[in-house]
Design an enzyme around this catalytic site. Structure first.
Site, PDB file in Angstrom:
ATOM      1  N   ASP A  10       0.868  -1.190   0.000  1.00 40.54           N
ATOM      2  CA  ASP A  10       0.000   0.000   0.000  1.00 40.54           C
ATOM      3  C   ASP A  10       0.898   1.231   0.000  1.00 40.54           C
ATOM      4  OD1 ASP A  10      -2.522   1.429   0.196  1.00 40.54           O
ATOM      5  OD2 ASP A  10      -1.926   1.944   2.226  1.00 40.54           O
ATOM      6  N   SER A  11       0.300   2.364  -0.363  1.00 36.16           N
ATOM      7  CA  SER A  11       1.034   3.624  -0.306  1.00 36.16           C
ATOM      8  C   SER A  11       1.455   3.939   1.136  1.00 36.16           C
ATOM      9  CB  SER A  11       0.148   4.751  -0.831  1.00 36.16           C
ATOM     10  OG  SER A  11      -1.021   4.841  -0.036  1.00 36.16           O
ATOM     11  N   CYS A  73      -4.195  -1.439  -2.307  1.00 39.30           N
ATOM     12  CA  CYS A  73      -4.398   0.003  -2.419  1.00 39.30           C
ATOM     13  C   CYS A  73      -5.267   0.232  -3.652  1.00 39.30           C
ATOM     14  CB  CYS A  73      -3.036   0.685  -2.586  1.00 39.30           C
ATOM     15  SG  CYS A  73      -3.129   2.447  -2.952  1.00 39.30           S
ATOM     16  N   GLU A 158      -3.370   9.457   7.784  1.00 37.66           N
ATOM     17  CA  GLU A 158      -1.903   9.308   7.821  1.00 37.66           C
ATOM     18  C   GLU A 158      -1.280  10.234   8.876  1.00 37.66           C
ATOM     19  OE1 GLU A 158       0.610   7.553   5.685  1.00 37.66           O
ATOM     20  OE2 GLU A 158      -1.029   6.190   5.231  1.00 37.66           O
ATOM     21  N   CYS A 192     -11.155   2.577  -0.356  1.00 34.17           N
ATOM     22  CA  CYS A 192      -9.797   2.978  -0.006  1.00 34.17           C
ATOM     23  C   CYS A 192      -9.465   2.205   1.249  1.00 34.17           C
ATOM     24  CB  CYS A 192      -9.724   4.483   0.256  1.00 34.17           C
ATOM     25  SG  CYS A 192      -8.134   4.989   0.954  1.00 34.17           S
ATOM     26  N   HIS A 194      -7.576   2.700   3.594  1.00 28.73           N
ATOM     27  CA  HIS A 194      -7.402   3.473   4.819  1.00 28.73           C
ATOM     28  C   HIS A 194      -8.737   3.673   5.571  1.00 28.73           C
ATOM     29  CE1 HIS A 194      -3.527   4.640   3.155  1.00 28.73           C
ATOM     30  NE2 HIS A 194      -3.249   5.371   4.226  1.00 28.73           N
TER      31      HIS A 194
END
Ligand code: DGL
Length: 273
Positions: A10-11, A73, A158, A192, A194
């Site tokens: 993932d990013s 992701c 993040e 997403c 996240h």
């Protein structure tokens, strides 16, 4: 081809919500997780940048011996996966596999809706790519897909600000923008990896009875079926129940923040790409 762990990419931290479900469903395998935190978020980056970053990470997984890489992701799945699968993989190693999170989700999403109106919440990149409406139409042509980009959500997560009062402003705003597109949406996909961290907050802003779908379980189940169907590849995945973590940014931050996503303690290694 030699044997190795399954790579999960993932990013940043988001893919850990997917890895958590995968390791719960398939605990026997070895896994390597890579979060490209130094370059996250990917959501607002160009097609070419996301492709270059993702390809570089996939090359690293292959160097680490992974026979299979899961791009956990949506942004990278939407912007880079097809090119990697069709153009790069045949040149790099045709026996290896790179899979994403969009296909397993679009295959089943129509089973959750009664109104045939599905909402997609994702990064700008995922929404702009139009991958979800295009792919869902293949499996469920009667389903109408409404999309809303939520550009602030990944940065809030993040930066560990997602529980703050400020986060509510952006969450409520984007949910409302989605619901304004149709009053019949009964299923909303968190497109997403996240976003599962926002589930409690999201529930406050969607109408009662709305199904909020996270991808972790869906992707884990799909991986299980994939491995059952692809025995030669399955046999190349090592099985010692080991999970290791790499980040391109600070390991201290990754260990602390990542544990919230993964639900268990993490000790990561720094990777310079
Ligand atoms: N977890 C990524 C996704 O699923 C976040 C993308 C980003 O880095 O903006 O899209």
């Amino acid at each position: 081809m030699s044997k190795g762990p399954i790579g999960v990419f993932d990013s940043g931290y988001g893919g850990l919500t997917v890895l958590k479900e995968i390791t719960e469903m398939l605990p026997a395998y070895d896994y390597i997780y890579l979060g490209d935190n130094a370059r996250a978020p990917y959501g607002g980056r160009s097609f070419d940048t996301v492709y270059q970053y993702t390809l570089q990470c996939v090359e690293w997984f292959f160097k680490m011996g992974c026979p299979l890489v899961i791009i956990a992701c949506n942004t990278a799945s939407a912007k880079a996966l097809r090119t990697i699968q069709q153009k790069d993989l045949p040149l790099m190693d045709p026996d290896k596999r790179v899979l994403g999170v969009i296909r397993p989700t679009t295959e089943i999403i129509g089973n959750y809706t009664k109104t045939n109106q599905v909402g997609i919440l994702g990064t700008q990149g995922t929404v702009q790519s139009n991958s979800y409406p295009t792919e869902i139409a293949k499996f469920f042509p009667n389903v109408t897909v409404l999309q809303q980009a939520c550009p602030m959500w990944v940065p809030l997560i993040e930066n560990n600000e997602y529980l703050s009062a400020g986060a509510d402003y952006f969450i409520q705003k984007n949910i409302q923008q989605l619901l304004d597109q149709s009053s019949d949406i009964d299923t909303i996909l968190l497109a997403c990896t996240h976003y599962p961290l926002l589930l409690d907050k999201l529930r406050q802003y969607v109408p009662a009875g709305t199904t909020l779908l996270s991808q972790g379980h869906i992707v884990a189940k799909s991986l299980k079926e994939y491995l059952e169907k692809h025995q030669p590849l399955e046999e190349k995945c090592t099985k010692n129940g080991r999970v290791s973590f790499y980040t391109t940014d600070s390991t201290d931050d990754f260990d602390q923040q990542g544990a919230v996503f993964y639900g268990k303690p993490i000790i990561s290694t720094h990777l310079e790409l």
